[in-house]
Design a protein around this motif. Structure first.
Motif, short mmCIF file in Angstrom:
data_model
loop_
_atom_site.label_atom_id
_atom_site.label_comp_id
_atom_site.label_asym_id
_atom_site.label_seq_id
_atom_site.Cartn_x
_atom_site.Cartn_y
_atom_site.Cartn_z
N ASP A 123 0.83 -1.21 0.00
CA ASP A 123 0.00 0.00 0.00
C ASP A 123 0.86 1.26 0.00
OD1 ASP A 123 -2.31 -1.42 0.01
OD2 ASP A 123 -3.01 -0.77 1.97
N LEU A 124 1.91 1.26 0.82
CA LEU A 124 2.75 2.45 0.95
C LEU A 124 3.46 2.78 -0.36
CD1 LEU A 124 4.37 1.83 4.47
CD2 LEU A 124 2.65 3.56 3.88
N ALA A 125 3.69 1.77 -1.16
CA ALA A 125 4.40 1.98 -2.44
C ALA A 125 3.50 2.56 -3.52
CB ALA A 125 5.01 0.66 -2.92
N GLN A 126 2.19 2.64 -3.24
CA GLN A 126 1.25 3.15 -4.24
C GLN A 126 1.22 4.68 -4.19
OE1 GLN A 126 -0.09 0.91 -6.32
NE2 GLN A 126 1.07 -0.56 -5.08
N PRO A 127 0.89 5.33 -5.31
CA PRO A 127 0.87 6.80 -5.35
C PRO A 127 -0.45 7.41 -4.87
CG PRO A 127 0.49 5.93 -7.54
CD PRO A 127 0.71 4.74 -6.66
N PRO A 170 -3.24 7.56 -1.17
CA PRO A 170 -3.16 7.38 0.29
C PRO A 170 -3.58 5.99 0.75
CG PRO A 170 -4.42 9.36 -0.28
CD PRO A 170 -4.23 8.60 -1.54
N MET A 171 -2.78 5.41 1.61
CA MET A 171 -3.16 4.16 2.29
C MET A 171 -4.11 4.50 3.43
SD MET A 171 -0.80 1.40 4.41
CE MET A 171 -0.36 2.50 5.75
N HIS A 172 -5.19 3.76 3.53
CA HIS A 172 -6.06 3.82 4.70
C HIS A 172 -6.24 2.37 5.13
CE1 HIS A 172 -8.36 7.91 4.74
NE2 HIS A 172 -7.07 8.06 4.61
N ARG A 173 -5.38 1.87 5.97
CA ARG A 173 -5.42 0.46 6.35
C ARG A 173 -5.62 0.33 7.85
NH1 ARG A 173 -4.61 -4.53 4.19
NH2 ARG A 173 -4.20 -3.63 2.13
N LEU A 174 -6.49 -0.60 8.22
CA LEU A 174 -6.71 -0.92 9.63
C LEU A 174 -5.96 -2.20 9.94
CD1 LEU A 174 -8.23 -0.59 12.36
CD2 LEU A 174 -10.10 -1.92 11.36
N ARG A 220 8.05 18.78 9.06
CA ARG A 220 8.79 19.20 7.86
C ARG A 220 8.24 18.47 6.64
NH1 ARG A 220 12.74 17.15 4.96
NH2 ARG A 220 13.22 15.53 6.47
N SER A 221 8.01 17.14 6.77
CA SER A 221 7.51 16.37 5.62
C SER A 221 6.83 15.10 6.12
CB SER A 221 8.67 15.99 4.69
OG SER A 221 9.66 15.27 5.41
N LEU A 222 5.58 15.25 6.58
CA LEU A 222 4.86 14.12 7.15
C LEU A 222 4.32 13.23 6.03
CD1 LEU A 222 3.78 12.76 9.71
CD2 LEU A 222 1.77 14.24 9.56
N GLY A 223 4.66 11.95 6.09
CA GLY A 223 4.22 11.01 5.06
C GLY A 223 3.32 9.90 5.57
N LEU A 224 3.35 9.64 6.89
CA LEU A 224 2.58 8.53 7.45
C LEU A 224 2.05 8.90 8.83
CD1 LEU A 224 1.72 5.46 7.60
CD2 LEU A 224 3.96 5.04 8.65
N ALA A 225 0.78 8.62 9.06
CA ALA A 225 0.19 8.78 10.39
C ALA A 225 -0.25 7.41 10.88
CB ALA A 225 -1.01 9.72 10.34
N VAL A 226 0.21 7.04 12.07
CA VAL A 226 -0.19 5.79 12.70
C VAL A 226 -1.10 6.15 13.88
CG1 VAL A 226 0.58 3.70 13.90
CG2 VAL A 226 1.98 4.67 12.06
N LEU A 279 -1.73 12.14 3.29
CA LEU A 279 -0.69 11.21 3.72
C LEU A 279 -1.27 9.82 3.92
CD1 LEU A 279 0.09 11.66 7.49
CD2 LEU A 279 -1.82 12.77 6.40
N HIS A 280 -0.39 8.86 4.05
CA HIS A 280 -0.80 7.48 4.32
C HIS A 280 -1.23 7.36 5.78
CE1 HIS A 280 0.85 6.18 0.46
NE2 HIS A 280 1.93 6.92 0.73
N GLN A 281 -2.27 6.54 6.03
CA GLN A 281 -2.73 6.34 7.40
C GLN A 281 -2.80 4.85 7.73
OE1 GLN A 281 -5.99 8.53 9.19
NE2 GLN A 281 -6.07 9.90 7.44
N LEU A 282 -2.22 4.51 8.87
CA LEU A 282 -2.31 3.15 9.40
C LEU A 282 -3.01 3.23 10.74
CD1 LEU A 282 -1.60 0.12 9.36
CD2 LEU A 282 0.56 0.72 10.49
N MET A 283 -4.20 2.63 10.82
CA MET A 283 -4.95 2.62 12.07
C MET A 283 -4.81 1.26 12.72
SD MET A 283 -8.00 4.69 10.30
CE MET A 283 -7.22 4.37 8.73
N MET A 284 -4.67 1.23 14.02
CA MET A 284 -4.48 -0.04 14.72
C MET A 284 -5.55 -0.20 15.80
SD MET A 284 -0.37 -0.52 15.06
CE MET A 284 -0.11 0.65 16.40
N SER A 285 -5.94 -1.43 16.03
CA SER A 285 -6.91 -1.71 17.08
C SER A 285 -6.61 -3.05 17.72
CB SER A 285 -8.33 -1.72 16.52
OG SER A 285 -9.25 -2.06 17.54
N ALA A 286 -6.54 -3.05 19.05
CA ALA A 286 -6.37 -4.30 19.80
C ALA A 286 -7.73 -4.86 20.21
CB ALA A 286 -5.51 -4.06 21.04
#
Length: 674
Positions: free
Chosen positions: A269-273, A275-279, A375-381, A403-410
């Protein structure tokens, strides 16, 4: 807005029901149906069953025992019945004068004077009055809007509305669905002889059509947002440099197969041009954090920054320690931003982020502050993503355009919930525990055996272990919960004088929390008494025993999260659920589930069955309506079908898809994209 003649108050009352258009009235379907097509002799009344009776009023009086109420006695050729009203108007008392014939509908129960109906719906008959030929629909309503007025509004809307089908004819036929107009007519106007229980059970073909259409609207909305995101651009974070491979080589353990698969999906996903929205979801202790670190390193390899956001200071600090531990040896600097820091510390962290000196920023909602510039935000977790509101996550996203977003849930999300409310996200699942991690043994103890539990803690801690004692959940007052924690800490300190007992709760200052947790990590505190502030983010491998006091007050997901704080080391771990007798049926079911299972996904499914989807969504879908007609557990087959046809409808019949969305969601169709 639908409007009744001469009434300015009606639109406001309808708005309380979520009704703003004619079509909202069309889709305002009955809550239940009542059978007023027949008269039941009073002597044949079955207690607890809604029936209609007809009789002559013998007497009507206002009495004051024990409080003001209206009592009217009616009779037919078979017996006598009391009609009882606690809230009434003088006009009602006057209408029920002796000698008039009255028709009343309600449940008959045994009262002081024999059979009685409390607050029945009634009408006084003037001459012959034919019985209805079909069931009477009963609609959800609000104060000041009676059933009769609401029925008139719905009938008027039905006469004006376009009830043509939004589904292609071949699709309806292939799926075995009845027509939309037919479904609407049947549900608002049940045919003569229909069974009220059958209609109320919502299993008829007409109900299935409405449920399917509702689920399809949800899927269309989610899928459209998914497509829109794919059309936007974001920096392609391709494999560059050696940070990720260097980390994998340095790890003191091997990634599990599930971790590797999750990382491969995220890496792709990150390699795609766009935004990633992955849980990324995984059970407690499944190893999500190391996957998030790899994602952050991919951003760093590409000359960009990563932001890691957690809902509590304890969890954020836990992430900061982990990220620093893994990134510092690679020469990658991590900054820490928290509301509990001193001004000098915050300014130092902000400067490191703004200059790019710190490639990774970890923090709480303090990362949203306008003064935190990247300065150059590319990913938010975003960890424990359901605890953040839509506006908070959007504020972070604005720090970097698309930007790319990775959401996590336990908190594992049941499959049906993931397919519906999370259909706009790509989902990765870590469904295995790392080697060496053993499931936690769960034991149930009644509160009467508390002394045994205290002895068990004493023995475990004297032998070199550590333990948690979680205080009861008190919904009424945060202050009461704090007092309970203080009282429990004082009592256990007195009962266990040979142990060092610590205390942590939400009202402590950040520095005090950090100091207490550091002492617990270092083993200087043997027993940590706390509120649910320890639910996430606490990772002390030597702690192998937990006691949850008044466990019957906690929800399943929370019990599972708390239990996950132990079992993080090599020693066998035990979670003791201390409950207060007698247990209610719901509490008994919850404790049975948590006692019998350590599988977070199985527990999540049971939790969904017990509580419904609302609690899982948190603030994610702020303003989003929950499903009105479909049930994610009972209608999983319809959800699967709706999901399967969504893409084809958007591609081959875009006009129909748009009309379907407008019909079911109106202006709300775009709320699901945050």
């Amino acid at each position: 807005m639908p409007r009744a003649p001469g009434s300015k108050a009606i639109p406001a009352k309808l708005a309380k029901l979520g009704i703003r258009t004619d079509f909202d009235l069309v889709l305002h379907l009955p809550l239940r149906y009542e059978d007023e097509t027949r008269i039941t002799p009073i002597s044949s009344a079955t207690p607890g069953t809604p029936i209609q009776v007809e009789g002559t009023v013998r007497s009507t009086e206002i009495v004051y025992r024990p409080k003001r109420q209206l009592i009217s006695r009616i009779e037919d050729s078979t017996g006598e019945l009391v009609l009882r009203f606690f809230n009434f108007y003088r006009s009602q008392a006057k209408a029920l004068e002796p000698g008039v014939t009255v028709r009343a509908f309600g449940e008959v129960r045994s009262g002081f004077f024999g059979g009685e109906m409390a607050h029945p719906r009634f009408r006084v008959l003037r001459g012959e009055a034919a019985l209805p030929s079909a069931l009477t629909p009963i609609y959800p309503t609000t104060a000041g809007l009676g059933q009769a007025a609401l029925r008139r509004l719905i009938e008027a809307a039905l006469s004006r509305a376009q009830l043509d089908d939004t589904l292609p004819e071949e699709m309806s036929a292939r799926l075995g669905l009845c027509g939309f107009r037919e479904a609407v007519e049947i549900l608002h106007h049940p045919r003569p002889g229909a069974d009220p229980e059958e209609f109320g059970a919502r299993a008829l073909p007409a109900w299935r059509r409405m449920k399917f259409d509702e689920l399809l609207a949800q899927q269309l909305s989610m899928r459209r947002h998914y497509r829109e995101r794919k059309s936007r651009s974001a920096p392609a974070l391709s494999p560059r440099g050696a940070y990720t491979s260097a980390l994998i080589e340095r790890l003191p353990f091997r990634l599990t197969v599930a971790q590797q698969l999750a990382w491969e999906e995220i890496e792709s996903d990150l390699a795609q041009p766009h935004p990633m929205h992955r849980l990324l979801q995984g059970d407690v202790g499944s190893g999500k954090t190391v996957v998030a670190v790899l994602a952050a390193l991919r951003a760093v390899e590409n000359g960009m920054q990563a932001a890691v956001m957690a809902p509590t200071e304890i969890l954020a600090e836990q992430h900061f320690r982990k990220f620093s531990e893994w990134l510092e040896p690679l020469g990658v600097e991590t900054a820490w931003i928290s509301g509990g820091q001193s001004r000098k510390e915050r300014e130092s962290g902000r400067a490191a982020i703004a200059s790019g000196k710190a490639s990774v920023a970890v923090g709480t909602h303090a990362l949203f502050q306008e003064r935190v510039a990247f300065r150059s935000l590319g990913l938010a977790v975003v960890d424990e993503q359901h605890r953040f509101g839509v506006s908070q996550r959007l504020a972070l996203r604005k720090k970097g355009e698309d930007l790319h977003q990775l959401m996590m849930s336990a908190t594992p999300i049941p499959r049906t919930l993931s397919m519906s409310y999370y259909a706009d996200l790509d989902v990765s699942i870590i469904d295995e525990l790392p080697p060496g991690r053993t499931p936690v043994l769960t034991k149930l103890f009644a509160d009467s055996r508390r002394a045994e539990v205290v002895k068990r803690i004493r023995d475990a801690c004297v032998a070199g272990g550590q333990a948690y004692w979680v205080c009861p959940l008190i919904e009424e007052s945060e202050q009461m919960q704090l007092q309970t924690a203080l009282d429990t800490h004082a009592a256990l300190s007195q009962e266990l004088p040979q142990l060092r007992v610590g205390l942590i709760h939400g009202r402590l200052k950040a520095a005090e929390k950090a100091q207490t947790m550091a002492a617990f990590h270092a083993g200087r505190i043997q027993l940590l008494v706390g509120t649910t502030v320890i639910e996430v983010g606490v990772d002390v491998p030597n702690a192998s025993l937990m006691v949850i006091e008044h466990a019957e007050r906690f929800g399943l997901a929370q019990l599972h999260q708390l239990r996950g704080r132990v079992g993080r080391g090599a020693a066998e771990s035990v979670c003791v659920l201390l409950y207060q007798d007698p247990l209610g049926e719901a509490a008994r079911r919850r404790l049975k589930v948590i006692f019998e299972s350590t599988d977070g996904f199985a527990i999540a499914h049971e939790d969904l069955v017990l509580r419904g989807p609302g609690e899982y969504l948190g603030a994610r879908q702020s303003g989003a309506p929950l499903l009105r007609f479909a049930d994610l557990n009972e209608d999983a087959d319809l959800l699967e079908t709706a999901r399967a046809v969504t893409e084809g409808l958007l591609t081959d019949h875009p006009d129909r898809a748009e009309r379907h969305l407008e019909r079911w969601l109106g202006g709300r169709a775009r709320f699901l994209g945050a």
